[in-house]
Design an enzyme around this catalytic site. Structure first.
Site, PDB file in Angstrom:
ATOM      1  N   TYR A 102       0.825  -1.219   0.000  1.00 60.72           N
ATOM      2  CA  TYR A 102       0.000   0.000   0.000  1.00 60.72           C
ATOM      3  C   TYR A 102       0.862   1.273   0.000  1.00 60.72           C
ATOM      4  O   TYR A 102       0.330   2.353  -0.238  1.00 60.72           O
ATOM      5  CB  TYR A 102      -0.908   0.078   1.232  1.00 60.72           C
ATOM      6  CG  TYR A 102      -1.883  -1.048   1.430  1.00 60.72           C
ATOM      7  CD1 TYR A 102      -2.211  -1.927   0.405  1.00 60.72           C
ATOM      8  CD2 TYR A 102      -2.508  -1.236   2.666  1.00 60.72           C
ATOM      9  CE1 TYR A 102      -3.113  -2.969   0.606  1.00 60.72           C
ATOM     10  CE2 TYR A 102      -3.411  -2.260   2.868  1.00 60.72           C
ATOM     11  CZ  TYR A 102      -3.699  -3.119   1.844  1.00 60.72           C
ATOM     12  OH  TYR A 102      -4.596  -4.138   2.055  1.00 60.72           O
TER      13      TYR A 102
ATOM     14  N   HIS B  44      -0.063 -11.715   2.089  1.00 57.59           N
ATOM     15  CA  HIS B  44      -1.117 -10.899   1.480  1.00 57.59           C
ATOM     16  C   HIS B  44      -2.031 -11.722   0.550  1.00 57.59           C
ATOM     17  O   HIS B  44      -3.247 -11.622   0.631  1.00 57.59           O
ATOM     18  CB  HIS B  44      -0.464  -9.737   0.719  1.00 57.59           C
ATOM     19  CG  HIS B  44      -1.363  -8.566   0.512  1.00 57.59           C
ATOM     20  ND1 HIS B  44      -0.911  -7.273   0.506  1.00 57.59           N
ATOM     21  CD2 HIS B  44      -2.695  -8.480   0.294  1.00 57.59           C
ATOM     22  CE1 HIS B  44      -1.931  -6.453   0.306  1.00 57.59           C
ATOM     23  NE2 HIS B  44      -3.023  -7.164   0.169  1.00 57.59           N
TER      24      HIS B  44
END
Ligand SMILES: NC(=O)c1ccc[n+]([C@@H]2O[C@H](COP(=O)([O-])OP(=O)(O)OC[C@H]3O[C@@H](n4cnc5c(N)ncnc54)[C@H](OP(=O)(O)O)[C@@H]3O)[C@@H](O)[C@H]2O)c1
Ligand SMILES: O=C(O)C(=O)[C@@H](O)[C@H](O)[C@H](O)CO
Length: 275
Positions: A49, A107
Site C-alpha cells: 500500500y 497478502h
C-alpha cells in the site's frame, strides 16, 4: 472501549480496525492520527500500500501507548519464499519505524508461484525470534489453510478475506470457527458503493437510527468477523467505530446476508496474482 476477540495465540484483537489503502493525495499520517484519537487500536497496512510510513509516523506521534496499538502488515507476492519473507519484514519494520510487527499476514497465497508454505515457515521462525508477535494470512481458501496446517502443523490466527453483504463467505467463516481462526473482512463496506443504499440495509438503518455504514459494520460483528473499514473522514471514522450500542435482529442479519451475489472485484485467490 472497542470490544476485542482473543486470537488463538492469546492476543486481544480489537473488533473493528482501520483500513489504510490510500486515496490519491491522502495524508495517511493525518488519517491514522485522527483514527487513533477516535479510539481505533487496530491499523491494517501492507508493504504494497506504501502507507507503512504514514502509519508508523502516526503511531509514534500518538499519545496512545504503543502497547495498546496493534499494527498489521502483509508480505506481498514479490517477497514469497523463506529468505524473501525475512527481507519483506526488514523493509516493513524500517518503513514503520517500529521494533516489532504485531500481526504479519501473507497478502495473497499465489498458488501458481507455490511458495506460500516456505513463506509461512519463515513467519513461524520470525515469530520465535520476536520480530513478529502474531502470524496470519489473507485471501487463503480452505485448501490453502489445510496445506499449511498439514505441512507445518501451525495454523494462522487470522485470515483476512473479501467479505461484505454481496459476499458473506458463510462456508469459509464456518471453517475458521471450527479451526480457531479469526475472520477479518476487507472492503467491509463494499468501498462505500451503492450497496449502502439497498433496502435491507437502509431499512435497518432507519429502524435503529444509525447510518447504513454502521448497519453493515454491525452485520460483520454479528457474523463474528472483524471489519477493517477505511475512512479518512474523522466523522465517518467515529461512526464506523460506534457499532456496539445497537443490535440487528436475526431477520435483519438474514436479509442483509441474502444480498449475496459474489466477489466485487473477481479476485479469486486460486488464480489472482499481485506482487
Ligand atoms: N488483504 C487484502 O487483500 C485486502 C484487499 C482490499 C482491502 N484490504 C484492506 O481493507 C481495507 C478496507 O477496504 P477498502 O478500503 O477496499 O474498502 P471499504 O473500507 O469497504 O470502503 C472504503 C470507502 O468507503 C468510504 N466510507 C468509509 N466509511 C463510510 C461510511 N460510514 N459510509 C459511507 N462511505 C464510507 C470511504 O471514503 P472516506 O475515506 O471518504 O470515508 C472509502 O471510499 C483496506 O483499506 C485495506 O486495509 C485488504
Ligand atoms: O488492497 C489490497 O490489499 C489488495 O490486495 C488489492 O489488490 C485489492 O484487493 C484490490 O485493490 C481490490 O480491487
Amino acid at each position: 472501549m472497542t470490544p476485542t476477540f482473543t486470537l488463538a495465540d492469546g492476543t486481544p484483537l480489537p473488533a473493528v480496525g482501520l483500513g489504510t489503502v490510500k486515496a490519491h493525495g491522502e495524508d495517511m499520517t493525518a488519517t491514522v492520527g485522527s483514527a487513533l484519537d477516535a479510539g481505533y487500536r487496530l491499523i491494517d497496512t501492507a508493504l504494497r500500500y506504501e502507507t507503512e510510513g504514514g502509519v508508523g509516523d502516526a503511531v509514534r506521534a500518538s499519545s496512545v501507548s504503543r502497547d495498546d496499538i496493534l499494527v498489521t502488515t502483509k508480505i506481498p507476492g514479490r517477497h514469497h519464499g523463506y529468505d524473501e519473507a525475512k527481507e519483506s519484514v526488514r523493509l516493513s519494520l524500517a518503513n514503520l519505524g517500529l521494533e516489532q510487527i504485531d500481526l504479519l499476514l501473507i497478502h495473497w497465497p499465489l498458488p501458481k508461484v507455490d511458495k506460500y508454505v516456505d513463506t509461512w515457515r519463515s513467519m513461524i521462525d520470525m515469530q520465535k525470534d520476536g520480530l513478529v508477535k502474531s502470524i496470519g494470512v489473507s485471501n487463503f481458501t480452505e485448501a490453502h489453510l489445510d496445506r499449511i496446517a498439514q505441512e507445518t502443523g501451525v495454523l494462522p490466527v487470522v485470515n483476512q478475506v473479501e467479505l461484505h453483504p454481496y459476499f458473506p463467505q458463510a462456508d469459509l467463516r464456518a471453517y475458521h470457527a471450527e479451526h480457531g481462526i479469526v475472520t477479518e473482512s476487507w472492503s467491509p463496506l463494499g468501498r462505500g458503493s451503492e450497496l449502502l443504499k439497498l433496502a435491507p440495509i437502509a431499512d435497518a438503518a432507519a429502524a435503529h437510527d444509525v447510518s447504513a455504514g454502521q448497519v453493515v459494520l454491525r452485520w460483520h460483528h454479528q457474523l463474528g468477523a472483524v471489519p477493517l473499514p477505511k475512512s479518512s473522514n474523522p466523522d465517518r471514522q467515529r461512526q464506523n467505530l460506534d457499532i456496539f450500542g445497537f443490535e440487528l435482529t436475526d431477520a435483519e442479519v438474514s436479509a442483509i446476508s441474502s444480498l449475496e451475489r459474489g466477489r466485487i472485484w473477481d479476485q479469486d485467490p486460486d488464480t489472482y496474482e499481485e506482487f
